[in-house]
Write a protein that holds these residues in place. Sequence first.
Motif, PDB file in Angstrom:
ATOM      1  N   LEU A  14       0.957  -1.241   0.073  1.00  0.00           N
ATOM      2  CA  LEU A  14      -0.173   0.061   0.026  1.00  0.00           C
ATOM      3  C   LEU A  14       0.725   1.323   0.078  1.00  0.00           C
ATOM      4  CD1 LEU A  14      -2.724   1.489   0.149  1.00  0.00           C
ATOM      5  CD2 LEU A  14      -2.486   1.319   2.734  1.00  0.00           C
ATOM      6  N   PRO A  24       2.891   6.694   6.549  1.00  0.00           N
ATOM      7  CA  PRO A  24       1.420   6.715   7.063  1.00  0.00           C
ATOM      8  C   PRO A  24       1.071   7.704   8.052  1.00  0.00           C
ATOM      9  CG  PRO A  24       2.210   4.758   8.089  1.00  0.00           C
ATOM     10  CD  PRO A  24       3.367   5.538   7.044  1.00  0.00           C
ATOM     11  N   TYR A  27      -2.070   9.904   8.133  1.00  0.00           N
ATOM     12  CA  TYR A  27      -3.402   9.154   8.289  1.00  0.00           C
ATOM     13  C   TYR A  27      -3.449   9.172   9.738  1.00  0.00           C
ATOM     14  CZ  TYR A  27      -3.074   8.828   3.298  1.00  0.00           C
ATOM     15  OH  TYR A  27      -2.996   9.059   2.028  1.00  0.00           O
ATOM     16  N   TYR A  92      -7.070   8.836   1.113  1.00  0.00           N
ATOM     17  CA  TYR A  92      -6.221   7.795   0.489  1.00  0.00           C
ATOM     18  C   TYR A  92      -6.605   7.782  -1.050  1.00  0.00           C
ATOM     19  CZ  TYR A  92      -4.809   5.109   4.424  1.00  0.00           C
ATOM     20  OH  TYR A  92      -4.048   4.585   5.778  1.00  0.00           O
ATOM     21  N   THR A 114       0.119  -3.830   4.009  1.00  0.00           N
ATOM     22  CA  THR A 114       0.315  -2.916   4.602  1.00  0.00           C
ATOM     23  C   THR A 114       0.855  -2.928   6.040  1.00  0.00           C
ATOM     24  OG1 THR A 114      -0.831  -0.659   5.187  1.00  0.00           O
ATOM     25  CG2 THR A 114      -2.045  -2.572   5.151  1.00  0.00           C
ATOM     26  N   THR A 116       0.176  -0.443   8.084  1.00  0.00           N
ATOM     27  CA  THR A 116      -0.811   0.399   8.774  1.00  0.00           C
ATOM     28  C   THR A 116      -1.998  -0.552   9.262  1.00  0.00           C
ATOM     29  OG1 THR A 116      -0.707   2.132   7.128  1.00  0.00           O
ATOM     30  CG2 THR A 116      -2.658   2.051   8.569  1.00  0.00           C
ATOM     31  N   VAL A 121      -7.578   0.857   7.021  1.00  0.00           N
ATOM     32  CA  VAL A 121      -7.550   0.841   5.490  1.00  0.00           C
ATOM     33  C   VAL A 121      -8.356  -0.116   4.851  1.00  0.00           C
ATOM     34  CG1 VAL A 121      -5.303   1.529   5.624  1.00  0.00           C
ATOM     35  CG2 VAL A 121      -5.540  -0.601   5.705  1.00  0.00           C
TER      36      VAL A 121
END
Length: 496
Positions: A14, A24, A27, A92, A114, A116, A121
């Motif tokens: 990702l 990330p 986010y 995103y 990912t 994250t 996500v």
Amino acid sequence: MKIIPSMESVVAELEGTLVKDPDPYSYFMLIAFEASGLIRFTLLLLLWPIIRFLDLVGMKDAGFKLTTFVAVVGVRLSDIESVARAVLPKFYMDDVDIDAWRVFSQYDKKVVVTKTPRVMVERFLKDHLKADEVIGSELVVNRFGYAMGFVRDVGSDSGRVAKLFGDETPSLGLGGSSINDSNTFFSLCEEQCHPPFNTTDKLLNGHRDLNRPLPVIFHDGRLVKRPTPFIALLILLWLPIGVVLAVIRMSFGLILPFWLVPYVTAVFGGGVIVKGKPPASSGGVLYVCTHRTLMDPVILSYVLGRRIPAVTYSISRVSEILSPIPTIRLTRDRHVDAERIKKELGRGDLVVCPEGTTCREPFLLRFSALFAELTDNIVPVAMNYRVGFFHATTARGWKGLDPFFFFMNPRPIYEVTFLNQLPAEATCSAGKSPHDVANYVQRILAATLGFECTNFTRKDKYRLLAGNDGTVSNAKSSWLLGSIRKVVSTCKPFIH
């Protein structure tokens, strides 16, 4: 975890691949702001130099764990899920690498890896990028549903991908990691592909018409821009100034005569752009507007220089009290609402937003046909706005603050475009059905703004973003009403 059968399959990273930003952090800043508040948002920003230093000295894992801990510790998992459903997909989507997505989308089975937390996500990847499986870190949650700030050890990425595919081999590994890293999944794939992506070589027959992922039509949250460290710092520095500006702007809007307000807004950084020619009203004109914020009918009244009552579907009592124009609350009983609108049109002009709720993106929701049944004296008005820092709409938060957030922006701009009054042959008096008239008005307004028409409704929006039907609960704000009424009653002798 289900086993993926033998088909053309892709496993993609990702961060830095499907989305351009390999970090990330921003986010997590959104999670901190939207799920917790300004204090946690500020704390995470203050820790950014430490997180960045850990990255530079080769301790990226420690920096990531610190970011995760500060962003989610003590936050309800349901709140994190709510932000992941309503807020994160928009940001995103804005960060998607289209070339990477075009390669990713052509495969039958799609898996995303990912670092994250998966809860942040998964909704976006499955709904908009059509991923079949998401392999990410897992948050530790206590028995009361609160995140502990840690991630569980669920094994290496390569081990989890191998377990997912069983005896099969993924066709393509898509990402930026080195294939020599034993913790990655690339060694399991028949072929590896790294940025930059040559979509001409990778596109298969029958997939050359792929352009964009499924768009994000509904989203929530107050922040307009993704809070990178620089943007987050700007927001925090602007907040005290924005609060003062909002108070001044709203005060002048309540106190000054309507004809004077557009001239004063320019002094305090605002602006109203008017296109087209307003009709010379002889009374009973129904202005049919696109619905961008709660300010639409108010701005229209300022432009026309007189107070025009507005039909409201579901706004807070606080917004009604602070409104500088009269509001007519509908009951959602079609017959009762029709009588109310007819009565108001008998007294003079009226404003209606037939979408029933706001939409931030360049889409128009389905128009209610009720307005077309009640009059042929219809003037479509295309409303749009531009803001820099804060959105002036919310589905999950307190709607009473929507106008305040609008005026907190450095330079809030409204665009008002008057279209010609509907000709008689386009109204119900010419034999058109109310739905045909409503659809026609929706199409011409969409064409004026460069938007797309949809069949989505208010209920669709609120079920996605807030898990309800969009009905405002006035009990939440009842404790404020008494003091607000006193303030407004004090100002009324000065309101023209």
